[in-house]
Enzyme design. Structure first.
Site, short mmCIF file in Angstrom:
data_model
loop_
_atom_site.label_atom_id
_atom_site.label_comp_id
_atom_site.label_asym_id
_atom_site.label_seq_id
_atom_site.Cartn_x
_atom_site.Cartn_y
_atom_site.Cartn_z
N ASP A 13 -0.80 11.01 5.85
CA ASP A 13 -1.30 12.30 5.36
C ASP A 13 -0.67 13.49 6.09
OD1 ASP A 13 -3.05 10.82 3.71
OD2 ASP A 13 -4.42 10.62 5.40
N LYS A 16 3.93 14.37 3.58
CA LYS A 16 5.26 13.81 3.23
C LYS A 16 5.64 14.10 1.79
CE LYS A 16 4.14 9.66 4.58
NZ LYS A 16 2.86 9.95 5.24
N GLY A 40 -0.89 8.34 -0.98
CA GLY A 40 -1.13 9.39 -1.98
C GLY A 40 -0.31 10.60 -1.58
N HIS A 41 0.75 10.88 -2.34
CA HIS A 41 1.62 12.00 -2.01
C HIS A 41 1.41 13.12 -3.02
CE1 HIS A 41 4.45 8.99 0.23
NE2 HIS A 41 3.34 9.24 0.87
N GLN A 224 2.44 6.15 4.57
CA GLN A 224 1.57 6.09 5.75
C GLN A 224 2.27 6.74 6.96
OE1 GLN A 224 1.68 2.85 3.87
NE2 GLN A 224 0.07 3.77 2.69
P1 IMP Z 1 -5.06 -0.25 3.75
O1 IMP Z 1 -3.66 0.20 3.84
O2 IMP Z 1 -5.74 0.14 2.47
O3 IMP Z 1 -5.23 -1.70 4.07
O4 IMP Z 1 -5.90 0.54 4.90
C1 IMP Z 1 -5.69 0.30 6.28
C2 IMP Z 1 -5.82 1.59 7.08
O5 IMP Z 1 -4.74 2.46 6.76
C3 IMP Z 1 -7.09 2.39 6.78
O6 IMP Z 1 -7.50 3.04 7.96
C4 IMP Z 1 -6.62 3.41 5.76
O7 IMP Z 1 -7.44 4.57 5.77
C5 IMP Z 1 -5.23 3.71 6.29
N1 IMP Z 1 -4.31 4.19 5.26
C6 IMP Z 1 -3.64 3.48 4.35
N2 IMP Z 1 -2.86 4.26 3.59
C7 IMP Z 1 -3.01 5.51 4.07
C8 IMP Z 1 -2.42 6.77 3.73
O8 IMP Z 1 -1.58 6.89 2.83
N3 IMP Z 1 -2.84 7.83 4.46
C9 IMP Z 1 -3.74 7.72 5.48
N4 IMP Z 1 -4.30 6.58 5.83
C10 IMP Z 1 -3.93 5.47 5.14
#
Ligand code: IMP
Length: 428
Positions: A13, A16, A40-41, A224
């Site tokens: 977040d 990007k 989510g971009h 991420q």
């Molecule tokens: P997962 O990727 O859904 O398995 O989530 C694992 C961890 O990564 C959690 O803490 C999510 O909130 C975090 N996470 C996954 N994708 C994002 C992102 O695009 N932005 C921020 N946090 C993310």
């Protein structure tokens, strides 16, 4: 410098979407290498926000080729939805989108398993996005995954899907008491996405090889952030892929020797979503103000993000791990209404000051940030396009960050719209 990787330097977040969208104007190819629709971009087009979860942020520029690499996990329903959203917005994807034939596909049982595990008292809650990311990568590593190319032969697909279905049905029932829908219903739904998957299917390694050989400007878009990397992040509170720059090689099939530069994206403060340690987290009015002024709510799940001051220990770690040679600093305008702005330069733990990222989660959870304070500017920076026009204290803050990090800035973002940017250096 034709091949550049752009990575998030915090817990995701960082903004990007906007930065990659701006960099992609100079690029010929934009390629995603890791993660899935957990990302989510947000990109503004003609003042309207669009959220992309899977398709690279370059898609809004008509002449760019967009690649979804083998390192990405793909939920076919999310992909179909995103394609429909783009087509509705008048974006043509014909011959512009290439989905790796080796990408692993997220199945409905992966999402059920993700949510089952998260709600079970047996396991540590990670605070995942619930999109089935972890279980899909787990199946990939267990060599049980289903990949895009498996959709070519529907008999083989059925066989593979059935084997997985039988296993997951038992596990889901036994561990979480969840009933999985009937096989035929799930399989028919899956076949409904066959056409779209095959329409865009390509060999991402071959595509990248060709583009690099033709000396095209290639931008590898990270999802991420470094602190969510499965190996180098705050494990187990991480995602399940390599979001660091090395993931671009394995996730797209490009050799490390072909990467010319790595740029990092970092917010002027810090946020994270989900569980896990966060040394500079603010649980007071300042944290609330960052969340409100920064609109810090997840673009994928809508969850409120945890907010805190800029953490230079995290930033330096990101620079070292990725070989970052330039940075895009985002959301400086969110700091416009503070009297004092703080930067964490180290962690105090058991009376000692730590300046490097501690490998132990226990240390990270129990340390106290050491802050360097900067005077706030209490003036509007939003929309500023010229560094010289920034308030003096904002310039001092940015110069202070540059000094602490030892890396210069490519751009400074002063708002969500593309024009709200101070451009200092080109990426390519
Ligand atoms: P997962 O990727 O859904 O398995 O989530 C694992 C961890 O990564 C959690 O803490 C999510 O909130 C975090 N996470 C996954 N994708 C994002 C992102 O695009 N932005 C921020 N946090 C993310």
């Amino acid at each position: 410098m034709p091949v550049a990787v752009v990575v998030g330097m915090q817990w995701g977040d960082e903004g990007k979407g906007k930065v990659v969208d701006l960099f992609s104007r100079e690029a010929d190819v934009v390629a995603r290498y890791s993660g899935g629709n957990n990302a989510g971009h947000t990109i503004y087009q003609d003042g309207k926000p669009y959220v992309l979860h899977l398709i690279p942020s370059g898609i809004f520029h008509p002449d760019k080729l967009c690649v979804i690499g083998n390192g990405v996990v793909v939920d076919p329903s999310a992909l179909a939805e995103e394609i429909a959203m783009l087509e509705k917005a008048g974006v043509s994807l014909e011959n512009r989108l290439s989905l790796s034939d080796r990408a692993n596909i997220i199945m409905p049982y992966h999402c059920l398993s993700d949510r089952g595990r998260e709600s079970s008292s047996q396991f540590k809650k990670i605070g995942t996005t619930g999109r089935g990311i972890g279980p899909t990568y787990a199946d990939k590593m267990a060599r049980a995954g289903i990949r895009t190319a498996d959709f070519v032969d529907t008999d083989r697909l059925r066989e593979k899907f059935l084997a997985n279905y039988e296993e997951k049905k038992k596990v889901l029932k036994h561990l979480y008491g969840h009933e999985i829908p009937e096989f035929s219903q799930l399989f028919d739904d899956l076949l409904g996405y066959r056409e779209i998957l095959l329409k865009y299917m390509g060999d991402s390694h071959a595509v990248m090889k060709r583009q690099i050989a033709e000396n095209k400007n290639v931008l590898c878009e990270g999802a991420q952030g470094v602190m969510l990397d499965v190996d180098h992040g705050t494990y187990p509170y991480v995602t399940s892929s390599n979001s660091t720059a090395g993931g671009a090689c394995t996730g797209l099939g490009i050799p490390p020797t072909k990467i010319d530069r790595v740029a990092g994206v970092i917010k002027a403060y810090t946020t994270r979503v989900g569980e896990g340690p966060f040394p500079t987290e603010l649980l007071d009015a300042d944290g609330e103000q960052l969340r409100k002024d920064g609109h810090e709510f997840g673009s994928t799940t809508g969850r409120p993000r945890r907010c805190g001051w800029f953490d230079a220990v995290v930033a330096r770690y990101a620079i070292e791990l990725n070989g970052i040679d330039a940075i895009a600093l985002t959301k400086i305008d969110v700091l416009d209404n503070f009297d004092v702005v703080k930067v964490c330069t180290g962690y105090r733990h058991n009376g000692k000051i730590i300046e490097e990222m501690p490998p132990s989660l226990d240390v990270l959870e129990n340390c106290e940030p050491v802050y360097k304070e900067f005077k706030g500017w209490r003036e509007k920076t939003s929309g500023v396009e010229d560094f010289q026009k920034l308030p003096d204290n904002a310039k001092r803050y940015i110069d202070g960050l540059r000094e602490i990090l030892g890396v210069g800035f490519l751009m400074i973002s002063t708002g969500p719209q593309a024009q709200e940017t101070i451009c200092l250096e080109k990426l390519f």
